[in-house]
Design a protein around this motif. Structure first.
Motif, short mmCIF file in Angstrom:
data_model
loop_
_atom_site.label_atom_id
_atom_site.label_comp_id
_atom_site.label_asym_id
_atom_site.label_seq_id
_atom_site.Cartn_x
_atom_site.Cartn_y
_atom_site.Cartn_z
N THR A 2 0.84 -1.19 0.00
CA THR A 2 0.00 0.00 0.00
C THR A 2 0.87 1.23 0.00
O THR A 2 1.83 1.32 0.75
N LYS A 68 -8.28 5.21 -5.10
CA LYS A 68 -9.50 4.40 -5.25
C LYS A 68 -9.63 3.86 -6.67
O LYS A 68 -10.07 2.74 -6.86
N LYS A 71 -7.62 0.72 -7.26
CA LYS A 71 -8.13 -0.48 -6.62
C LYS A 71 -9.19 -1.18 -7.46
O LYS A 71 -9.58 -2.30 -7.15
N TRP A 76 -6.85 -2.42 -13.57
CA TRP A 76 -5.87 -3.47 -13.82
C TRP A 76 -6.07 -4.12 -15.18
O TRP A 76 -5.10 -4.48 -15.84
#
Length: 146
Positions: A2, A68, A71, A76
């Motif tokens: 992170t 955000k 994520k 991705w």
């Protein structure tokens, strides 16, 4: 792993709670950020295809939005499908440049909005292709850390 963004210039902190000033919408391979503010002067500035200028006081909230987006599964997928393997590199964006005349921080990079006129223009919404989000987040973290 992170990435936590801490520190800040002139009292700007990315660790602040999510700002009610920002919205985000992922469609296809891009994300559109909206900036909700009543003062047109504090509206982000975009030079379509060339760069982005943000009020320094809004950087913390925007950093939260970038995190955000990264994520999301769509982020991705877009990164994996992008033919430019270096799209997420920080080198796709310039380091943040603070302009003390207007208290904005400018990042040159792949940001767009509907207006093709040259120069920076206020834009309540702007779009970034998902593969380029990581590079902007790196540059923003670097600016906030100084």
């Amino acid at each position: 792993m992170t990435l936590e963004i801490v520190g800040g210039r002139r009292g700007v902190s990315a660790g602040a709670a999510e700002s009610a000033r920002w919205t985000r919408l992922c469609v296809g391979g891009s994300v559109t950020f909206g900036h909700l503010v009543g003062d047109d002067y504090r509206t982000p500035r975009v030079w379509s295809g060339r760069g982005l200028g943000l009020p320094e006081t809004d950087l913390g909230g925007f950093a939260v939005q970038l995190a955000k987006v990264m994520k999301l599964g769509a982020y991705w997928v877009a990164r994996a499908e992008c033919p430019d393997r270096r799209a997420g590199d920080a080198t796709r964006w310039s380091p943040g440049r603070y302009d003390d005349e207007d208290a904005f921080v400018y990042f040159a990079g792949p940001c767009t909005h509907g207006d093709r006129l040259p120069g920076y223009h206020p834009a309540a919404a702007f779009t970034i292709a998902l593969p380029y989000v990581r590079g902007l987040r790196i540059r923003l973290a670097g600016y906030l850390a100084t």
